[in-house]
Design an enzyme around this catalytic site. Structure first.
Site, PDB file in Angstrom:
ATOM      1  N   HIS A 178      -6.386  29.332  15.860  1.00 22.66           N
ATOM      2  CA  HIS A 178      -7.355  28.248  16.063  1.00 22.66           C
ATOM      3  C   HIS A 178      -7.452  27.427  14.772  1.00 22.66           C
ATOM      4  CE1 HIS A 178      -8.941  29.975  19.768  1.00 22.66           C
ATOM      5  NE2 HIS A 178      -9.127  31.124  19.159  1.00 22.66           N
ATOM      6  N   ASP A 180      -6.403  35.239  15.614  1.00 25.90           N
ATOM      7  CA  ASP A 180      -7.777  34.767  15.402  1.00 25.90           C
ATOM      8  C   ASP A 180      -8.212  34.822  13.927  1.00 25.90           C
ATOM      9  OD1 ASP A 180      -8.437  34.048  18.013  1.00 25.90           O
ATOM     10  OD2 ASP A 180      -9.139  36.044  18.531  1.00 25.90           O
ATOM     11  N   ASP A 239      -7.855  32.650  25.809  1.00 29.58           N
ATOM     12  CA  ASP A 239      -7.557  31.412  25.082  1.00 29.58           C
ATOM     13  C   ASP A 239      -6.142  31.428  24.505  1.00 29.58           C
ATOM     14  OD1 ASP A 239      -8.784  33.449  23.531  1.00 29.58           O
ATOM     15  OD2 ASP A 239      -9.219  32.065  21.906  1.00 29.58           O
ATOM     16  N   GLU A 294      -6.798  37.838  24.709  1.00 31.57           N
ATOM     17  CA  GLU A 294      -7.945  37.041  25.160  1.00 31.57           C
ATOM     18  C   GLU A 294      -7.395  35.736  25.759  1.00 31.57           C
ATOM     19  OE1 GLU A 294     -11.102  36.724  22.251  1.00 31.57           O
ATOM     20  OE2 GLU A 294     -12.546  36.215  23.806  1.00 31.57           O
ATOM     21  N   TYR A 311     -17.088  30.742  12.076  1.00 29.38           N
ATOM     22  CA  TYR A 311     -16.196  31.594  12.880  1.00 29.38           C
ATOM     23  C   TYR A 311     -16.325  33.053  12.425  1.00 29.38           C
ATOM     24  CZ  TYR A 311     -11.878  32.752  15.401  1.00 29.38           C
ATOM     25  OH  TYR A 311     -10.962  33.296  16.259  1.00 29.38           O
ATOM     26  N   HIS A 313     -10.092  40.781  16.464  1.00 30.22           N
ATOM     27  CA  HIS A 313     -11.405  41.292  16.812  1.00 30.22           C
ATOM     28  C   HIS A 313     -11.432  42.055  18.139  1.00 30.22           C
ATOM     29  CE1 HIS A 313     -12.642  37.992  19.807  1.00 30.22           C
ATOM     30  NE2 HIS A 313     -11.397  37.726  19.455  1.00 30.22           N
ATOM     31  N   HIS A 361      -2.454  38.630  21.047  1.00 30.86           N
ATOM     32  CA  HIS A 361      -3.829  38.916  21.472  1.00 30.86           C
ATOM     33  C   HIS A 361      -3.972  38.425  22.909  1.00 30.86           C
ATOM     34  CE1 HIS A 361      -8.129  39.133  21.465  1.00 30.86           C
ATOM     35  NE2 HIS A 361      -8.397  37.934  20.987  1.00 30.86           N
ATOM     36  N   HIS A 404     -16.326  31.318  24.577  1.00 37.41           N
ATOM     37  CA  HIS A 404     -16.835  32.584  25.131  1.00 37.41           C
ATOM     38  C   HIS A 404     -17.902  32.245  26.180  1.00 37.41           C
ATOM     39  CE1 HIS A 404     -15.558  35.239  21.456  1.00 37.41           C
ATOM     40  NE2 HIS A 404     -14.612  35.147  22.353  1.00 37.41           N
TER      41      HIS A 404
HETATM   42 FE1  FEO Z   1     -10.011  36.426  20.470  1.00 41.60          FE
HETATM   43 FE2  FEO Z   1      -9.093  33.200  20.049  1.00 41.60          FE
HETATM   44  O1  FEO Z   1      -9.380  34.756  20.984  1.00 41.60           O
END
Ligand code: FEO
Length: 392
Positions: free
Chosen positions: A224, A163, A82, A80, A191, A144, A78, A22
């Site tokens: 992750h 996530d 990543d 985001e 996390y 999230h 998702h 982030h």
């Molecule tokens: Fe919310 Fe691993 O990105």
């Protein structure tokens, strides 16, 4: 490609060098991984991609191992970056492949990539038949991001949870039974504390919703870190605890100090807490990593926070920490404030106000000392710590 179960392959990337996530916000001392999964059946599905800097190695690997033309659909759990960052490069090569995502996911893909891809919106319970396996989609809004969802592979009984249940943890291994359990759970709780705490109410509700479905879950494969294959429900049980105003009954004394006076007060308060038999950590907000401090706060029942007064306010690292605490909306914690000052002495009042705004109940009026605390004032700090410990 690493086979994780019949028909399911990990095709992600391990990012050994990642130190912050982030932007510079969240520390990742053990790197991270961007987990992408390929389900090879009569049809082949790719679930999630990897962060943009790794797009070439990711796509080259897929091209060599399965041939991109053999990907029948892409699931975006998702958006985001990543997880979606390699989409533009991938879709250059397979522009007609359908993408399956939530309604918010479709909106966010457009906002991020300004593309004209074949987007197919799915809701909880919608499914896609691959042959022997079936993908079943589960929306997870605000876990999230508003677009988040999970994909359950019925047949293989694998939950691709994105996530949720993840860790920023690059390991030589793939599965939870292969790694150091202290490292694994340290990264898992860090996390949760730093990313999911504000959404704890939703986490509990989603866990109840998923468990009430009684789906067989042989494996939980997040986006992750390592994959939970040995007793995968253990991490769901942990999330249930962490989402329930979790603490370990200890106290954290956080301070920042210009010339050591506030530090002396912190150590005396901690002594008082120890006198009452409670566990306490005394940590500088200036010297310690903020993401690690969040994890320590998450584990604590009591938060005693102090700062010198500077320019009618608090020190910069204290101000940052107070804002982080407010945003995370911890539940069930109690707090108190302290600090030394020269002439105006606003820090204690500011800290109390900020802790209250963060939902932390103030258990006693804060304690101040002018310039360097006297022996009597240090004793008063110790008594203050003892009184606080009695309320924990
Ligand atoms: Fe919310 Fe691993 O990105």
């Amino acid at each position: 490609m690493i086979k994780i179960k019949d028909n399911i392959y990990w095709v992600g990337v391990k990012d050994w060098e990642l130190k912050h996530f982030h932007g510079e916000e969240l520390s990742t001392h053990r790197g991270s991984t961007y987990n992408s999964y390929l389900i090879k059946d009569k049809k082949t599905a790719l679930v999630d991609t990897v962060w943009t800097p790794f797009q070439r190695e990711f796509i080259d690997h897929l091209e060599k191992n399965i041939g991109l033309e053999n990907i029948d659909l892409v699931v975006v759990n998702h958006t985001e970056q990543d997880h979606s960052g390699s989409l533009p490069y991938l879709m250059e090569k397979i522009p007609n492949a359908p993408i399956y995502c939530s309604k918010n996911g479709a909106m966010m893909i457009k906002k991020h990539y300004h593309s004209d891809w074949n987007l197919n919106i799915v809701k909880t319970g919608d499914s896609f038949d691959l042959g022997d396996n079936k993908l079943v989609f589960v929306e997870m809004p605000m876990l999230h991001w508003p677009d988040s969802m999970a994909t359950y592979v019925a047949g293989a009984n694998v939950l691709l949870s994105n996530d949720a249940f993840g860790q920023h943890y690059a390991s030589p291994y793939m599965f939870n039974d292969q790694v150091d359990q202290c490292e694994l759970f340290q990264e898992a709780i860090k996390y949760y504390a730093n990313i999911l705490t504000p959404f704890s109410k939703l986490v509990k509700a989603k866990i109840q919703e998923i468990t009430s479905l009684n789906l067989p879950i042989d494996m939980i494969a997040p986006s992750h870190g390592i994959i939970w294959r040995d007793n995968p429900m253990q991490i769901v049980e942990k999330y249930d605890q962490w989402a329930s105003g979790y603490n370990e009954g200890s106290v954290i004394v956080l301070y920042d100090s210009m010339w050591g006076a506030t530090r002396k007060m912190a150590l005396a308060i901690a002594r008082g807490i120890t006198n009452k038999g409670l566990g306490v950590k005394t940590l500088s907000m200036g010297k310690n990593d903020k993401s690690d401090l969040v994890t320590e706060i998450f584990k604590s029942k009591g938060v005693v926070l102090g700062s010198s007064t500077i320019n009618n306010g608090v020190l910069g690292d204290v101000a940052a920490m107070l804002d982080i605490i407010k945003g995370l909306k911890f539940k069930g914690k109690i707090g108190a404030a302290f600090g030394s000052y020269g002439w105006s002495g606003e820090s204690v009042k500011i800290i109390e106000t900020k802790l209250k705004e963060a939902g932390i109940e103030i258990m006693a009026e804060g304690i101040k000392a002018q310039y360097n605390p006297t022996t009597e004032e240090i004793k008063a700090c110790e008594v203050f710590g003892e009184a606080f410990a009695e309320k924990v």
